[in-house]
Each structure stands twice: as C-alpha cells, then as structure tokens.
Scaffold this motif. Structure first.
Motif, PDB file in Angstrom:
ATOM      1  N   GLY A  94      61.363  -9.194  -2.753  1.00 59.11           N
ATOM      2  CA  GLY A  94      62.708  -9.630  -3.129  1.00 59.11           C
ATOM      3  C   GLY A  94      63.321  -8.706  -4.169  1.00 59.11           C
ATOM      4  N   ALA A  95      64.381  -9.174  -4.785  1.00 55.22           N
ATOM      5  CA  ALA A  95      65.150  -8.354  -5.725  1.00 55.22           C
ATOM      6  C   ALA A  95      64.441  -8.123  -7.061  1.00 55.22           C
ATOM      7  CB  ALA A  95      66.506  -9.004  -5.982  1.00 55.22           C
ATOM      8  N   ALA A  96      63.384  -8.868  -7.350  1.00 52.77           N
ATOM      9  CA  ALA A  96      62.628  -8.751  -8.604  1.00 52.77           C
ATOM     10  C   ALA A  96      63.529  -8.981  -9.816  1.00 52.77           C
ATOM     11  CB  ALA A  96      61.888  -7.419  -8.692  1.00 52.77           C
ATOM     12  N   ARG A  97      64.327 -10.051  -9.741  1.00 47.98           N
ATOM     13  CA  ARG A  97      65.259 -10.388 -10.822  1.00 47.98           C
ATOM     14  C   ARG A  97      64.512 -11.015 -11.995  1.00 47.98           C
ATOM     15  NH1 ARG A  97      68.577 -14.640  -7.681  1.00 47.98           N
ATOM     16  NH2 ARG A  97      66.434 -15.043  -7.083  1.00 47.98           N
ATOM     17  N   ILE A  98      64.985 -10.697 -13.211  1.00 45.65           N
ATOM     18  CA  ILE A  98      64.510 -11.394 -14.403  1.00 45.65           C
ATOM     19  C   ILE A  98      65.726 -11.670 -15.294  1.00 45.65           C
ATOM     20  CG2 ILE A  98      62.189 -10.380 -14.337  1.00 45.65           C
ATOM     21  CD1 ILE A  98      63.006  -8.619 -16.743  1.00 45.65           C
ATOM     22  N   PRO A  99      65.646 -12.684 -16.150  1.00 43.27           N
ATOM     23  CA  PRO A  99      66.777 -12.982 -17.044  1.00 43.27           C
ATOM     24  C   PRO A  99      67.079 -11.804 -17.972  1.00 43.27           C
ATOM     25  CG  PRO A  99      65.193 -14.800 -17.036  1.00 43.27           C
ATOM     26  CD  PRO A  99      64.555 -13.647 -16.303  1.00 43.27           C
ATOM     27  N   PHE A 100      68.371 -11.625 -18.265  1.00 44.55           N
ATOM     28  CA  PHE A 100      68.776 -10.533 -19.157  1.00 44.55           C
ATOM     29  C   PHE A 100      68.064 -10.625 -20.495  1.00 44.55           C
ATOM     30  CE2 PHE A 100      71.320  -8.975 -22.689  1.00 44.55           C
ATOM     31  CZ  PHE A 100      71.365  -7.628 -22.366  1.00 44.55           C
ATOM     32  N   GLU A 101      67.908 -11.822 -21.029  1.00 46.22           N
ATOM     33  CA  GLU A 101      67.264 -11.988 -22.333  1.00 46.22           C
ATOM     34  C   GLU A 101      65.845 -11.419 -22.313  1.00 46.22           C
ATOM     35  OE1 GLU A 101      68.801 -14.515 -20.682  1.00 46.22           O
ATOM     36  OE2 GLU A 101      70.606 -14.587 -21.917  1.00 46.22           O
ATOM     37  N   THR A 102      65.123 -11.673 -21.245  1.00 45.79           N
ATOM     38  CA  THR A 102      63.756 -11.158 -21.111  1.00 45.79           C
ATOM     39  C   THR A 102      63.776  -9.643 -21.006  1.00 45.79           C
ATOM     40  OG1 THR A 102      63.080 -13.192 -19.993  1.00 45.79           O
ATOM     41  CG2 THR A 102      61.638 -11.277 -19.732  1.00 45.79           C
ATOM     42  N   PHE A 103      64.655  -9.123 -20.154  1.00 50.99           N
ATOM     43  CA  PHE A 103      64.778  -7.680 -19.972  1.00 50.99           C
ATOM     44  C   PHE A 103      65.125  -7.007 -21.294  1.00 50.99           C
ATOM     45  CE2 PHE A 103      66.968  -3.754 -19.112  1.00 50.99           C
ATOM     46  CZ  PHE A 103      66.228  -3.174 -18.091  1.00 50.99           C
ATOM     47  N   SER A 104      66.106  -7.548 -21.990  1.00 55.10           N
ATOM     48  CA  SER A 104      66.571  -6.978 -23.243  1.00 55.10           C
ATOM     49  C   SER A 104      65.459  -6.951 -24.288  1.00 55.10           C
ATOM     50  CB  SER A 104      67.768  -7.786 -23.758  1.00 55.10           C
ATOM     51  OG  SER A 104      68.208  -7.298 -24.998  1.00 55.10           O
ATOM     52  N   PHE A 105      64.721  -8.049 -24.400  1.00 56.01           N
ATOM     53  CA  PHE A 105      63.624  -8.125 -25.355  1.00 56.01           C
ATOM     54  C   PHE A 105      62.580  -7.051 -25.059  1.00 56.01           C
ATOM     55  CE2 PHE A 105      59.375  -9.588 -26.437  1.00 56.01           C
ATOM     56  CZ  PHE A 105      59.494  -9.782 -27.800  1.00 56.01           C
ATOM     57  N   LEU A 106      62.146  -6.973 -23.813  1.00 52.87           N
ATOM     58  CA  LEU A 106      61.116  -6.001 -23.435  1.00 52.87           C
ATOM     59  C   LEU A 106      61.598  -4.562 -23.602  1.00 52.87           C
ATOM     60  CD1 LEU A 106      59.637  -7.648 -20.225  1.00 52.87           C
ATOM     61  CD2 LEU A 106      58.500  -7.356 -22.427  1.00 52.87           C
ATOM     62  N   TYR A 107      62.800  -4.289 -23.143  1.00 54.44           N
ATOM     63  CA  TYR A 107      63.337  -2.928 -23.238  1.00 54.44           C
ATOM     64  C   TYR A 107      63.451  -2.509 -24.700  1.00 54.44           C
ATOM     65  CZ  TYR A 107      66.167   1.196 -22.419  1.00 54.44           C
ATOM     66  OH  TYR A 107      66.628   2.493 -22.390  1.00 54.44           O
ATOM     67  N   SER A 108      64.012  -3.378 -25.532  1.00 56.19           N
ATOM     68  CA  SER A 108      64.178  -3.057 -26.952  1.00 56.19           C
ATOM     69  C   SER A 108      62.826  -2.812 -27.613  1.00 56.19           C
ATOM     70  CB  SER A 108      64.910  -4.195 -27.675  1.00 56.19           C
ATOM     71  OG  SER A 108      66.205  -4.336 -27.176  1.00 56.19           O
ATOM     72  N   TYR A 109      61.868  -3.647 -27.312  1.00 53.74           N
ATOM     73  CA  TYR A 109      60.532  -3.496 -27.895  1.00 53.74           C
ATOM     74  C   TYR A 109      59.902  -2.170 -27.471  1.00 53.74           C
ATOM     75  CZ  TYR A 109      55.573  -4.081 -28.724  1.00 53.74           C
ATOM     76  OH  TYR A 109      54.281  -3.875 -29.116  1.00 53.74           O
ATOM     77  N   LEU A 110      59.899  -1.904 -26.181  1.00 55.70           N
ATOM     78  CA  LEU A 110      59.275  -0.672 -25.691  1.00 55.70           C
ATOM     79  C   LEU A 110      59.998   0.575 -26.198  1.00 55.70           C
ATOM     80  CD1 LEU A 110      58.386  -1.729 -22.041  1.00 55.70           C
ATOM     81  CD2 LEU A 110      56.823  -1.473 -23.987  1.00 55.70           C
TER      82      LEU A 110
END
Length: 79
Positions: free
Chosen positions: A28-44
């Motif tokens: 599928g599209a492999a969607r995740i909530p923006f909040e989760t994406f933002s947290f992970l991206y910012s951390y990494l």
C-alpha cells in the motif's frame, strides 16, 4: 567517485520507517501521520548533524502541506 549525501540517506531511512510504521497493507501507500514523520525526521536530522535546522524546518513545511491534502498522512511519494 561517490559522494555520501546525508539527505538521501535520511530520506531512505524515512522510507523504511514509513514502511515499518504504516497501518496500510503490504504494498500500500505506507502512510504515517505527519506528527510521527515530523518527530522521526527531526530527530534523525539532528543526530546526523549535516542537515541544518533551517533545512529541516523548510522540508517539513513542504511535507506538511502535502499531508494536509491526505487527511494529515504522509505518503512516501511526498518526499
């Protein structure tokens, strides 16, 4: 000659994170909530040290705009 690109490495990690954390069925599209994406991206990005906070904020603003068109969900194709 090969150049290591920290942004490409980070985006590859984010793609894998989306595939692991999604509730979409496999393939599928492999969607995740923006909040989760933002947290992970910012951390990494912060532990990488090669991507500035300004670059991180600008990237996430673009992703947020895309996610708002998809009920707050980030799709891999957004990045």
């Amino acid at each position: 000659i090969s150049c290591w690109n920290p942004l490409q490495s980070l985006l590859s990690s984010m793609k894998q994170a989306c595939q692991i954390l999604t509730r979409d069925q496999e393939g599928g599209a492999a969607r995740i909530p923006f909040e989760t994406f933002s947290f992970l991206y910012s951390y990494l990005a912060s532990i990488d040290g090669e991507i500035s906070e300004t670059e991180t904020e600008a990237f996430l603003e673009g992703i947020k705009e895309q996610s708002e068109k998809h009920y707050g969900m980030v799709l891999i194709r957004h990045f």
